[in-house]
Design an enzyme around this catalytic site. Sequence first.
Site, mmCIF file in Angstrom:
data_model
loop_
_atom_site.group_PDB
_atom_site.id
_atom_site.type_symbol
_atom_site.label_atom_id
_atom_site.label_comp_id
_atom_site.label_asym_id
_atom_site.label_seq_id
_atom_site.Cartn_x
_atom_site.Cartn_y
_atom_site.Cartn_z
ATOM 1 N N GLY A 49 0.823 -1.203 0.000
ATOM 2 C CA GLY A 49 0.000 0.000 0.000
ATOM 3 C C GLY A 49 0.851 1.244 0.000
ATOM 4 O O GLY A 49 2.076 1.199 0.162
ATOM 5 N N GLY A 51 0.538 5.614 1.087
ATOM 6 C CA GLY A 51 -0.237 6.690 1.687
ATOM 7 C C GLY A 51 0.600 7.939 1.809
ATOM 8 O O GLY A 51 1.687 8.038 1.246
ATOM 9 N N PHE A 53 2.263 8.936 4.253
ATOM 10 C CA PHE A 53 3.511 8.691 4.975
ATOM 11 C C PHE A 53 4.580 8.083 4.091
ATOM 12 O O PHE A 53 5.767 8.136 4.397
ATOM 13 C CB PHE A 53 3.258 7.745 6.154
ATOM 14 C CG PHE A 53 2.645 6.428 5.726
ATOM 15 C CD1 PHE A 53 3.406 5.405 5.210
ATOM 16 C CD2 PHE A 53 1.278 6.242 5.834
ATOM 17 C CE1 PHE A 53 2.836 4.209 4.802
ATOM 18 C CE2 PHE A 53 0.692 5.047 5.438
ATOM 19 C CZ PHE A 53 1.476 4.035 4.921
ATOM 20 N N GLY A 54 4.189 7.430 2.998
ATOM 21 C CA GLY A 54 5.120 6.690 2.161
ATOM 22 C C GLY A 54 4.503 5.382 1.718
ATOM 23 O O GLY A 54 3.304 5.321 1.439
ATOM 24 N N SER A 55 5.292 4.322 1.694
ATOM 25 C CA SER A 55 4.825 3.031 1.190
ATOM 26 C C SER A 55 5.103 1.923 2.192
ATOM 27 O O SER A 55 5.998 2.031 3.023
ATOM 28 C CB SER A 55 5.517 2.704 -0.138
ATOM 29 O OG SER A 55 5.261 3.706 -1.106
ATOM 30 N N LYS A 70 7.355 -0.293 6.684
ATOM 31 C CA LYS A 70 6.826 1.031 6.371
ATOM 32 C C LYS A 70 8.013 1.944 6.047
ATOM 33 O O LYS A 70 8.869 2.205 6.895
ATOM 34 C CB LYS A 70 6.028 1.609 7.539
ATOM 35 C CG LYS A 70 5.382 2.968 7.202
ATOM 36 C CD LYS A 70 4.946 3.747 8.433
ATOM 37 C CE LYS A 70 3.766 3.170 9.129
ATOM 38 N NZ LYS A 70 3.207 4.089 10.163
ATOM 39 N N ASP A 168 -6.061 7.484 17.347
ATOM 40 C CA ASP A 168 -6.520 7.196 15.986
ATOM 41 C C ASP A 168 -7.095 5.784 15.902
ATOM 42 O O ASP A 168 -6.751 5.015 15.012
ATOM 43 C CB ASP A 168 -5.372 7.370 14.989
ATOM 44 C CG ASP A 168 -5.870 7.615 13.565
ATOM 45 O OD1 ASP A 168 -7.057 7.974 13.399
ATOM 46 O OD2 ASP A 168 -5.072 7.454 12.621
#
Length: 402
Positions: A49, A51, A53-55, A70, A168
């Site tokens: 995935g 987002g 933030f990165g991958s 991550k 969160d």
Amino acid sequence: MGSSMSSCCGAEKVDRSFVSGAANSSWRMFTYKELHAATHGFSENNKLGEGGFGSVYWGKTADGLQIAVKKLKAMNSKAEMEFAVEVEVLARVRHKNLLGLRGYCAGAEHRLIVYDYMPNLSLLSHLHGHLKSEGRLDWKTRMNIILGSAEGLVYLHHEVTPHIIHRDIKASNVLLDSDFEPLVADFGFAKLIPEGVSHMTTRVKGTLGYLAPEYAMWGKVSESCDVYSFGILLLELVSGRKPIEKLPGGVKRTITEWAEPLISKARFRELVDPRLLGDFDEAQLRRVIEAAILCVQGEPERRPDMREVVAIIQGSDSRVAAKREGMRIESIRYGEDLMAMDQNSDDDVDAHDHDHDVDDDNMAGGKFGNDSSVYGVFGKMDVQKMHDPYAGYGGRRNMLHG
């Protein structure tokens, strides 16, 4: 972050005092070379995935451990802070229902966090994403997810020192292992609460639809904010509906607005996800709804703590028994300024006081297209386009597709 971190991808030495409590931790330092090899050079074929933030990449280490890596794309102060917070918190927590730290690497040009790979991805994937048609969330599984996630929050709020507010809690941050055991994940927004402090005022970070009203409007954060978010998650798990849904004509409705008239008339069966085909335990359903009602009360002092939530769901807390008739949910609608920002039910909010600004990298219309959402630590896996990351390792385990 300092020079103690920059050595891990270079000279392969590190000052483990970067993370408190490291001496008793099972995590280890990874070199960039190790993670590069484990993910086949951070190959697109291994990408789980992407987002703001990165991958996130699937990988397999030389000793056979399956990992999710991550890889942060930014090296700005915001990314540095979230990286440091997540590593610090993950290194502290040890609970079967929390996704712990497997390791990390931080060099002059890289920030990577390593987790155990969760083969069944996130709860969001099964409720609203590409795995929802598989129907693997039967009632027993949902109850196990509810209680396991709640126990993880009990640990954060009451058992670890200092106490931790997640900030969160949402479906994409509840990951599922090979047995569908839940693990609460993604601690980039977490707050460590000093002893004797009941609440803090801070910049708002979180996901619209799950935010407690006092936090969304004034930045007041306490353990009760996580309780509120968990109440929304309970309604979501029971009903299969999103925290915010878009109705015909573009009108947006929160899950509490949808549930309130049904709960006020005790029509609990009508709250249940139709995909369950009526197969659920009515006594358990009632206790879950009772817990949800208390969790989403508008005033934080009226909400139970997570230990009480677990007791209510398990049926060992009788404090609501006398009030079962006529129980009502408080349907609290976000201000129009916040609702206008929402593009689907899982957008991240980055706001301060009354100036509500959305983190553009996490908007649904950004990286993920207009009809998808941020799927948590492991991101959204596109099954149709995803190359088999298990190829060459003795065959793929039958976990992703049932």
